[in-house]
Design an enzyme around this catalytic site. Structure first.
Site, mmCIF file in Angstrom:
data_model
loop_
_atom_site.group_PDB
_atom_site.id
_atom_site.type_symbol
_atom_site.label_atom_id
_atom_site.label_comp_id
_atom_site.label_asym_id
_atom_site.label_seq_id
_atom_site.Cartn_x
_atom_site.Cartn_y
_atom_site.Cartn_z
ATOM 1 N N HIS A 311 82.700 -21.396 -57.852
ATOM 2 C CA HIS A 311 83.121 -22.736 -58.241
ATOM 3 C C HIS A 311 84.039 -22.630 -59.451
ATOM 4 O O HIS A 311 83.877 -21.746 -60.285
ATOM 5 C CB HIS A 311 81.903 -23.607 -58.574
ATOM 6 C CG HIS A 311 82.214 -25.074 -58.621
ATOM 7 N ND1 HIS A 311 82.686 -25.684 -59.760
ATOM 8 C CD2 HIS A 311 82.114 -26.043 -57.674
ATOM 9 C CE1 HIS A 311 82.867 -26.973 -59.503
ATOM 10 N NE2 HIS A 311 82.543 -27.218 -58.259
ATOM 11 N N ASP A 369 79.032 -27.164 -51.269
ATOM 12 C CA ASP A 369 79.763 -27.252 -50.007
ATOM 13 C C ASP A 369 79.201 -26.312 -48.942
ATOM 14 O O ASP A 369 79.352 -26.545 -47.750
ATOM 15 C CB ASP A 369 81.245 -26.927 -50.233
ATOM 16 C CG ASP A 369 81.877 -27.862 -51.237
ATOM 17 O OD1 ASP A 369 81.764 -29.079 -51.054
ATOM 18 O OD2 ASP A 369 82.480 -27.376 -52.214
#
Length: 435
Positions: A311, A369
Site C-alpha cells: 500500500h 483490495d
C-alpha cells in the site's frame, strides 16, 4: 474549524548562503510539519515534491493513518472497533459532525438521510442518455455532477445550512444512483428506495430486487455491505479526496466536487485495485499454479505484478484487511462457496506473502483490495461495480473533507507549482520561413 496546530521549534534552511527560519508545527499525533508558506517570498525557490508524498496540504480533524504501525482512526476511533460494533450510518454522523450520535441524534440523522433517498422523477430520464453498455462509473460521474442541476436550492457553499442539506442529499442519494447505474447496465427496471429499510439493506434491495418476485434482504449480506462501507468511508488525503478538496477550493458546488472525486477514484491505481486483485486470483486459477506465479513476480525481467498486496501508505498489515478477511469468509459461507478456488488461492498467496523473505522485506502485506474483490463477487456484483461501491462508501468521507475545508479560514484555492523544463523564450517564425 478550531485550529489545533501546536507551534514548536523552528527549522533552519540554508539556501544560497542565506539562512531562513521556518516554523515547525505539530498535530495531536503524527509527524511534525515544516511551514514553507513563505519560502518563495524569502528565497525565490519552490519545493519539489511529485505526488505530494511529503507535503501536508491541510489541517484535518477527520482521519489519522499510521502506515508503519497499521493504524487507521476515524475521529480517534480505531477502524476495527467501528467495523465490529458500529453501523455505517453512525460512522456517517461521526465523520460529518465529529462525534458518535446518542439515540436521539441517531434517530434524527437516520430520518434525515432516509427521506432524501428519492431522486427527482425527471432525473431518471437522465440515465437514458447513456448507452446500455456504458461503464457504471461513467454513469456515476455524469449523474452525480448533474445533481447540481436538480438541487440548486442548496448550492450556496457560504451557508452552513445549505452545506448540511447538500451533505445529507449526497449521502442519501448515492445508493439510489449507484443502484440505478447497476440496473441500467443490466437492462432491468429501477427499484424505488423503501423508507423502512436501513441504509445497506435499502441499497441491496435496489440492486437485486425485480418486479417478478418479492425480495428479502439477507442479513449476512446487509451486514457485509455495512462493514464494507465503514472500511471505505474515509482514508485521509488520498488522490480522490485531494481532488475533491482541490475542486472545492475554487468554490465549486459540492455535487461537482464529489463528481470530480468519483472520476479520480475510477483510476486503476486507486479505486480499481480490488478489480485488479480479483483478476489476478482468477488468472492464477489454482493453488497448483501459485509457485510459478510467485516465481514470475520475483523475476525482475517479468512484468507480472502482485495485486492486492502492499500500500502507498501502509507499511504494515492494512488494518482494514483483517476485518475484510473475516467478512469474506462469512459471505462465502453464506452463499455456499467455502470451497471457492479463488479463496484457496488467496489464502495460500497470503501465507506465502507473510512468510517469504522476498515479500516481507518489501513489506508487501495483503491490503483491503485483496479480500474485497472476492467478497463483492460472491455477493453478486460484477467487477464493473466494484469501484462504484467504493465511491458509494467514500462519499461521506469526501463530503466531510469538503465541509471541513470550506470552514477552514486558512484554506485558499489550490495552486501547485512546477519545475519548468521546456523551451526558454523564443521568437515567432512565419510559416514561410520555417524549414
Amino acid at each position: 474549524m478550531e485550529n489545533k496546530i501546536v507551534a514548536k521549534e523552528s527549522a533552519t534552511l540554508t539556501f544560497q548562503n542565506k539562512q531562513i527560519e521556518l516554523p515547525v508545527y505539530g498535530g495531536s499525533v503524527g509527524p511534525d510539519v515544516i511551514d514553507i508558506r513563505k519560502l518563495y517570498a524569502q528565497t525565490g525557490a519552490f519545493t519539489y515534491d511529485p505526488g505530494f508524498t511529503s507535503t501536508a496540504s491541510c489541517e484535518s480533524h477527520l482521519t489519522y493513518i499510521d502506515g508503519d504501525e497499521g493504524v487507521l482512526l476515524y475521529r480517534g476511533y480505531p477502524i476495527d472497533q467501528l467495523a465490529e460494533q458500529s453501523s455505517f450510518i453512525e460512522v456517517c454522523h461521526l465523520l460529518l459532525y465529529g462525534e458518535l450520535p446518542n439515540q436521539a441524534q441517531l434517530t434524527k440523522f437516520t430520518r434525515d438521510i432516509t427521506y432524501h433517498t428519492m431522486l427527482h422523477a425527471q432525473f431518471d430520464r437522465f440515465f437514458e442518455g447513456f448507452r446500455r453498455d456504458a461503464h457504471p462509473m461513467a454513469v456515476m460521474t455524469g449523474a452525480v455532477g448533474a445533481l447540481s442541476a436538480f438541487y440548486h436550492d442548496s448550492l450556496n457553499i457560504d451557508d452552513p445550512r445549505q452545506r448540511e442539506i447538500s451533505s445529507h442529499r449526497l449521502v442519501a442519494k448515492m445508493p439510489t444512483i449507484a443502484a440505478r447505474a447497476f440496473k441500467y447496465t443490466l437492462g432491468q427496471p429501477f427499484v424505488t428506495p423503501r423508507n423502512e429499510l436501513d441504509y445497506p439493506s435499502n441499497f441491496l434491495r435496489m440492486c437485486f430486487a425485480v418486479p417478478a418476485e418479492d425480495y428479502v434482504v439477507n442479513p449476512v449480506m446487509a451486514k457485509a455491505m455495512d462493514v464494507f462501507m465503514i472500511l471505505h468511508a474515509d482514508h485521509e488525503q488520498n488522490a480522490s479526496t485531494s481532488t475533491v478538496r482541490l475542486a472545492g477550493s475554487s468554490g465549486a458546488n459540492p455535487f461537482a466536487c464529489i463528481a470530480s472525486g468519483i472520476a479520480c477514484l475510477w483510476g486503476p491505481s486507486h479505486g480499481g485495485a480490488n478489480e485488479a486483485a480479483l483478476a489476478m486470483l482468477r488468472e492464477i486459477g489454482s493453488v497448483d499454479n501459485i509457485p510459478d506465479f510467485v516465481r514470475r513476480v520475483k523475476d525482475p525481467n517479468s512484468d507480472v505484478r502482485l495485486m492486492g498486496f502492499g500500500h502507498r501508505v501502509y507499511k504494515n498489515y492494512d488494518p482494514r484487511a483483517k476485518v475484510m478477511q473475516k467478512l469474506c469468509h462469512a459471505v462465502l459461507q453464506e452463499v455456499g462457496h467455502t470451497d471457492d478456488p479463488m479463496l484457496k488461492v488467496a489464502m495460500e498467496l497470503e501465507k506465502i506473502a507473510l512468510n517469504d523473505d522476498y515479500f516481507v522485506q518489501r513489506k508487501l502485506y495483503p491490503n483491503i483490495d485483496f479480500y474485497s474483490g472476492i467478497t463483492l463477487s460472491a455477493m453478486g456484483f460484477p467487477t464493473s461495480m466494484f469501484t462504484v461501491l467504493f465511491a458509494l462508501a467514500r462519499t461521506v468521507g469526501w463530503i466531510a473533507q469538503w465541509s471541513e475545508m470550506i470552514a477552514d479560514p486558512s484554506q485558499k484555492i489550490g495552486r501547485p507549482r512546477q519545475v519548468y523544463t521546456g523551451p526558454t523564450q523564443r521568437n515567432y517564425v512565419p510559416l514561410s520561413a520555417r524549414g
